[in-house]
Design an enzyme around this catalytic site. Sequence first.
Site, short mmCIF file in Angstrom:
data_model
loop_
_atom_site.label_atom_id
_atom_site.label_comp_id
_atom_site.label_asym_id
_atom_site.label_seq_id
_atom_site.Cartn_x
_atom_site.Cartn_y
_atom_site.Cartn_z
N LEU A 100 -27.17 -5.19 48.65
CA LEU A 100 -27.50 -6.43 47.95
C LEU A 100 -26.31 -7.02 47.23
O LEU A 100 -26.30 -8.20 46.88
CB LEU A 100 -28.63 -6.18 46.95
CG LEU A 100 -29.94 -5.64 47.52
CD1 LEU A 100 -30.94 -5.38 46.39
CD2 LEU A 100 -30.53 -6.59 48.55
N GLY A 101 -25.29 -6.22 46.97
CA GLY A 101 -24.10 -6.69 46.26
C GLY A 101 -23.15 -5.54 46.01
O GLY A 101 -23.52 -4.37 46.08
N ASP A 158 -21.76 -8.89 27.68
CA ASP A 158 -21.22 -9.53 28.89
C ASP A 158 -22.23 -10.53 29.44
O ASP A 158 -22.48 -10.59 30.64
CB ASP A 158 -20.88 -8.49 29.95
CG ASP A 158 -19.99 -9.06 31.06
OD1 ASP A 158 -19.32 -10.09 30.81
OD2 ASP A 158 -19.96 -8.48 32.16
#
Length: 401
Positions: free
Chosen positions: A180-181, A300
Amino acid sequence: MLGSIRSHQSSAATARRQNFCHSATLASNPYPKIENLQKSVDVCAKLITDRDGHKEVIGLSINRPLTIGRNPERSFYVIPDSSVSGLHCTIFAVRSPSGGVIVSCQDSSKNGIILNGHRIKKTSVILMNGDSIRIPDSLTFTCTHVWKDPVEKISVFDPTPPPQPARKHIGHYVVTSQCLGSGSFATVHLALSMDRRCQVACKSIRTKKGHRDELGQVMKEIKILMGLNHPNINRIFDTQEDQHFIHIFLQLCTGGDLFTYINSFTEKDCKMDEDEVKYIMFQLLKGLVYLHDKMISHRDLKPENILLHAPGPYPRIQIADFGLARPKSYQETFNVCGTVSYLPPEGILALDQKHLGYVGMPSDCWSAGIILYIMLSGSHPFDYDAPSDSCNACICAVRPA
């Protein structure tokens, strides 16, 4: 009279299906007519089924959901079988952060769907290239991606991802080679939770020799985050550790990320509706309040780390990627981390002046303000002369927090 109505509905459904399938989609608002499915640039994926001995091909386009069910007024692709609900499921196609496409299926039925032999009910699942979904006692559809993500780098499936999907059993999960990534330190694979009977995301972080103390800190923070349970925070279900990887099993989001969603508006030279921005911002702030009440800062926050739980307008969002999160965040930190273009002024100063510190919770609020500005304007409030890659670089100092 009742028989006449049923006959009319059946005839309408048959005509609708004949015009819709076999390399063409029905000319019905909001779905455009596609004269040649193979050559159409609008089609990013296809659903293929065998119906009454005839092969039917259904084209999927970006941000044009396809509804499947028994009720002609609620469903675009009508299946009159008694086992099919009025609105059985909805198929979405949205852009993925890597440039490909995410195809997902949202089940709305009473008896669910069968994904690659596993029953799924009342949830959303991602359909990878070659996956099959079956409506119980009815049709089976095979998903084929026309647009595909770039070939992924080396991951947990060494030496390279196999040409055909592979599976590994890790704990109570079946992890697939469908990526997926990926990033510098981790890859995210599609997995199936055998206990929950739903898809999850498996984030695998490669471990390094001689860094056991750092890994222990990572596991400690993960265990803290596993105690979080909020609708606007990406939930951690479980973790597993072996000699080479730490595997984190996360709640799966099928709508992509906020960055890609914002880009879908800028590509059309328009801006997000203010009411939708309010709705997304309300959720983001609720998630932050929950975190900060537990004295945890994310550190973040950016659109890439905000996921859409499912495709569509006014999405439910989830704060994700807690790799830099910090408990006891009321304390000042001298470890500057995050993404430069989302750091507060005191964080920017601390980059060059190591004796300066800043607090994580106010930094999250600053980042949220930048996200609000980007959603409303479609641009970043601060322009940088440096290339965009350096603006998005993650700055992690070596000094302890």
